[in-house]
Design an enzyme around this catalytic site. Structure first.
Site, PDB file in Angstrom:
ATOM      1  N   HIS A   1      -7.334  -5.581  -1.240  1.00  0.00           N
ATOM      2  CA  HIS A   1      -6.206  -4.742  -0.579  1.00  0.00           C
ATOM      3  C   HIS A   1      -5.509  -4.966   0.488  1.00  0.00           C
ATOM      4  O   HIS A   1      -4.134  -4.955   0.526  1.00  0.00           O
ATOM      5  CB  HIS A   1      -6.427  -3.192  -0.583  1.00  0.00           C
ATOM      6  CG  HIS A   1      -5.330  -2.090  -0.571  1.00  0.00           C
ATOM      7  ND1 HIS A   1      -4.474  -1.780  -1.301  1.00  0.00           N
ATOM      8  CD2 HIS A   1      -5.007  -1.406   0.629  1.00  0.00           C
ATOM      9  CE1 HIS A   1      -3.612  -1.117  -0.880  1.00  0.00           C
ATOM     10  NE2 HIS A   1      -3.800  -0.778   0.423  1.00  0.00           N
TER      11      HIS A   1
ATOM     12  N   ASP B   1       0.559  -4.042  -3.990  1.00  0.00           N
ATOM     13  CA  ASP B   1      -0.508  -3.004  -4.027  1.00  0.00           C
ATOM     14  C   ASP B   1      -0.239  -1.776  -3.734  1.00  0.00           C
ATOM     15  O   ASP B   1      -0.832  -1.112  -2.827  1.00  0.00           O
ATOM     16  CB  ASP B   1      -2.013  -3.612  -3.578  1.00  0.00           C
ATOM     17  CG  ASP B   1      -3.406  -3.557  -4.230  1.00  0.00           C
ATOM     18  OD1 ASP B   1      -2.994  -3.375  -5.273  1.00  0.00           O
ATOM     19  OD2 ASP B   1      -4.310  -3.573  -3.733  1.00  0.00           O
TER      20      ASP B   1
ATOM     21  N   SER C   1       0.776  -1.097  -0.020  1.00  0.00           N
ATOM     22  CA  SER C   1       0.026   0.101  -0.051  1.00  0.00           C
ATOM     23  C   SER C   1       1.043   1.231  -0.024  1.00  0.00           C
ATOM     24  O   SER C   1       1.750   1.444  -0.825  1.00  0.00           O
ATOM     25  CB  SER C   1      -0.730  -0.035   1.315  1.00  0.00           C
ATOM     26  OG  SER C   1      -1.861   0.945   0.932  1.00  0.00           O
TER      27      SER C   1
END
Length: 337
Positions: free
Chosen positions: A259, A183, A156
């Site tokens: 996610h 991600d 992230s």
């Protein structure tokens, strides 16, 4: 005789294919090493200074997963996502470590605003500490870090920070072996990036001095409900990062997972509950975690240890992955394949 020779060649090729599939699939299972998982507190939390007068404590608290077997192992830095705890990834870190790597997850902050500059500098400080500090930590007996180069990875916002470090936004003392972004996210939307912005909206503009892997989630760009924005919005997430990679890179996307699905099965506390409440998720975390861990291992085996068969196996037979891959794309030295 000709027919017999052809049959032998076909049989040989078939056996090679089976071996490739088996070896590629092996990375998604726990490796041959037992692992230890332990914490190392940051400088200033020790009761007394070290006897030799050196400050061997790290600049940030660390969660370290390492093989238990004696040997020398490459080092992987893994940077947590926004407002997450490093121990949310303990199962993922141990998966990678079981295949022969020392994986270090610093806790970069407890609370942070939109500016990632502090995180970038903190992660760089951890890298700069490794050369003198890692060997003096409580690594298992006869386990030695190979610090000729280090792999930087992150999830992230941690994936964005990993890219920032690779691109030289902070000075680090160790060469970069590889870059892995899980991600990655660079803000809320195009034009709403968090400072410093990494994505440029220009194809092949990110000249990372090492091979890069970008892993994506198919559900990350979808909102969980009407109250929340997507956790990995289109235009500032995995596809954009891969498109802007200028050198050797690969891009794998798990279609049916979200996610935060590579995190531990159980993530406690308010932050842990938020990882499920805010982001759209798949049915279970274990398949996504096995995929992410296996993909990381396959990439590291090729670019850090010079053993390409695992990554090549995934490239040729994506169905060996424990999740359905909607995107499997590679570019070698900047040329799409």
């Amino acid at each position: 005789m000709v027919v017999s020779a052809r049959r032998k060649v076909l049989a040989h090729n078939f056996c090679l294919l089976l071996l490739t599939m088996a070896s590629a699939g092996d990375v998604f299972e726990h490796g041959r090493h037992g692992t230890s998982l332990f914490k190392v507190q940051e400088a200033g939390r020790c009761c007394s200074p070290p006897a030799d007068g050196r400050a061997n404590d790290p600049p940030k608290p660390l969660l370290i997963a390492a093989p238990c077997d004696a040997g020398e192992y490459p080092v992987v830095l893994f940077l947590h996502g926004y407002l997450c705890n490093n121990y949310f990834y303990s199962q993922l870190l141990q998966h990678v470590a079981s295949h022969g790597f020392i994986v270090i997850g610093p806790q970069l902050y407890t609370v942070s605003g939109p500016d990632t500059t502090g995180e970038i500098n903190s992660a760089a400080a951890v890298i700069n500490w490794l050369a003198d500090g890692l060997s003096s930590t409580a690594l298992p007996p006869n386990v030695r870090p190979n610090l000729t180069a280090v792999t930087i990875s992150g999830h992230s916002r941690g994936g964005k920070v990993a890219f920032a470090l690779a691109l030289g936004h902070a000075k680090t003392s160790l060469p970069l072996a590889a870059l892995i972004a899980v991600d990655p996210v660079d803000g809320m939307a195009v034009g709403k990036q968090t400072p410093p912005p990494i994505l440029t909206n220009k194809r092949s503009s990110l000249r990372v001095p090492a091979p890069a892997m970008v892993i994506g989630s198919g559900l990350g760009s979808e909102p969980r409900n009407a109250l929340f924005s997507p956790c990995a919005p289109l235009g500032v997430s995995h596809a954009a990062f891969y498109d802007e990679c200028a050198g050797a890179a690969c891009h794998l996307v798990a279609r049916d997972y979200g996610h935060t699905d590579m995190m531990d099965d159980v993530t406690r506390g308010a932050k842990g509950l938020a990882t499920r409440a805010v982001c759209k998720s798949g049915e279970a975390r274990a398949p996504m975690r096995r995929f992410v861990g296996g993909a990381m291992v396959a990439f590291l085996k090729k670019w850090v240890e010079g053993r390409p068969e695992w990554l090549d196996g995934i490239r040729e037979r994506p169905e060996v992955a424990p999740v359905f891959l909607s995107v499997v794309e590679f570019q070698d030295e900047g040329c799409s394949s």
